[in-house]
Design a protein around this motif. Structure first.
Motif, PDB file in Angstrom:
ATOM      1  N   UNK A   1      27.008  72.782 -56.955  1.00  0.00           N
ATOM      2  CA  UNK A   1      27.362  73.172 -58.327  1.00  0.00           C
ATOM      3  C   UNK A   1      27.796  74.632 -58.373  1.00  0.00           C
ATOM      4  N   UNK A   2      27.078  75.471 -57.655  1.00  0.00           N
ATOM      5  CA  UNK A   2      27.397  76.907 -57.620  1.00  0.00           C
ATOM      6  C   UNK A   2      28.745  77.173 -56.954  1.00  0.00           C
ATOM      7  N   UNK A   3      29.066  76.372 -55.922  1.00  0.00           N
ATOM      8  CA  UNK A   3      30.305  76.556 -55.157  1.00  0.00           C
ATOM      9  C   UNK A   3      31.511  75.900 -55.813  1.00  0.00           C
ATOM     10  N   UNK A   4      31.287  75.187 -56.883  1.00  0.00           N
ATOM     11  CA  UNK A   4      32.388  74.436 -57.467  1.00  0.00           C
ATOM     12  C   UNK A   4      32.760  73.229 -56.625  1.00  0.00           C
ATOM     13  N   UNK A   5      31.792  72.767 -55.802  1.00  0.00           N
ATOM     14  CA  UNK A   5      31.936  71.550 -54.986  1.00  0.00           C
ATOM     15  C   UNK A   5      33.066  71.638 -53.970  1.00  0.00           C
TER      16      UNK A   5
END
Length: 333
Positions: free
Chosen positions: A147-151
């Protein structure tokens, strides 16, 4: 009776009383908890639970020991010494579960009761205690990273050692979860830190040099996020990386504040230490370890019990806690 005779009689009686007291003390069951390493805050906190159980239960003695550095061979030697001393029970958090099978088998052969923690593949244990389902826990870490990495983007995982079973299970759980996101790329997986924050720091620096565009780090040992956070902070990459892993609030607070670490999860080592000793005491007393029982501490109020790898059982709680910058200060350890 003369005064001299009276004194002699009192001396004999006192000697008998001292001897009887010594015998009672010797007969008092002893539970020794053996951790991965002494001095790490995780295990210092665990010792609080070990001591607390002994204070609450005067019919047993409890204590904790561990090697000066996280080393499976040193841990095995400590257990060999306990086997020679014929302690009543040993509660072990293995550095390398497979490396301890032989010495724990010898312990069992000598009538010593063995319980373990973070070692659900062990055969020579009567009860292995897990704070939660380990693969699910690893997947939770990875979902937060995703989620933090934008997948999308590169990410990596750390473990205390490849012999630390739960760390490997968390890394594998994370890798399995990441398969849902085809744009996420796992690189240089399962970096070993040997439960040393400085080693985690050096490894994280090496990874940042090799993969300057890396976005995600999943920590395994309780100090990995400290080393990773330090490396990220020094590189000024707080806003470009996502770091999640096992950790304790006091250890990682400064990195949570700076954004070098985005979130940590843990189970309270004090509660785990208490539960290990409670279960060891139950085994010594011949009490049943049963599904659904309440062990009296948060996360272990309704445990699941299933068959273990050997003759013993695996006891599973649901004791994880997730924290980030907004709430880490609520926890005093």
């Amino acid at each position: 009776m003369t005064i001299i005779r009276k004194l002699a009689a009192c001396t004999v009686a006192l000697g008998a009383l001292v001897t009887a007291t010594a015998v009672i003390a010797e007969e008092k069951p002893s539970i020794v908890t053996v951790v991965k390493v002494t001095g790490e805050n995780w295990f210092t906190r665990m010792e609080e639970g070990v001591v607390a159980y002994g204070k609450d239960n005067a019919d047993v003695t409890t204590s904790q020991i561990g090697p000066a550095k996280a080393d499976a061979a040193q841990q095995a030697r400590l257990i060999e010494d306990l086997v020679a001393k014929k302690v009543s029970a040993i509660a072990v958090v293995p550095m390398d579960a497979a490396a301890l099978e032989g010495v724990l088998k010898r312990a069992a052969q000598r009538g010593i009761k063995v319980v373990t923690h973070e070692a659900d593949s062990m055969k020579n244990t009567l009860v292995d205690i897990e704070a939660f389902d380990n693969k699910v826990f690893g997947a939770r870490f990875n979902e937060k990273i995703a989620e933090c990495m934008g997948k999308s983007g590169k990410w990596t995982s750390f473990v205390g050692s490849l012999g630390s079973l739960t760390h490997v299970q968390w890394a594998d759980g994370g890798a399995e979860n990441a398969k849902k996101y085809p744009e996420m790329e796992l690189v240089s997986e399962k970096n070993e830190s040997f439960n040393d924050a400085n080693k985690a720091y050096e490894k994280a620096r090496e990874i940042l040099r090799k993969y300057p565009d890396i976005k995600g780090f999943q920590g395994g040992s309780a100090v990995d996020v400290i080393g990773i956070g330090r490396a990220v902070e020094e590189a000024g990459l707080q806003d470009k990386t996502c770091v999640f892993g096992i950790g304790l609030p006091k250890d990682t607070g400064s990195y949570l504040e700076s954004g070098a670490v985005d979130g940590i999860s843990f189970w309270d080592p004090k509660d785990a230490g208490f539960v290990m000793n409670k279960v060891a005491d139950m085994v010594l007393k011949g009490e049943e370890i049963k599904d659904g029982m309440d062990l009296g501490v948060p996360g272990y109020e309704k445990v699941t019990v299933k068959k273990g790898a050997g003759e013993g059982v695996i006891l599973v709680g649901q004791a994880w806690v997730d924290v980030n910058k907004s709430n880490y200060s609520q926890y005093p350890f």
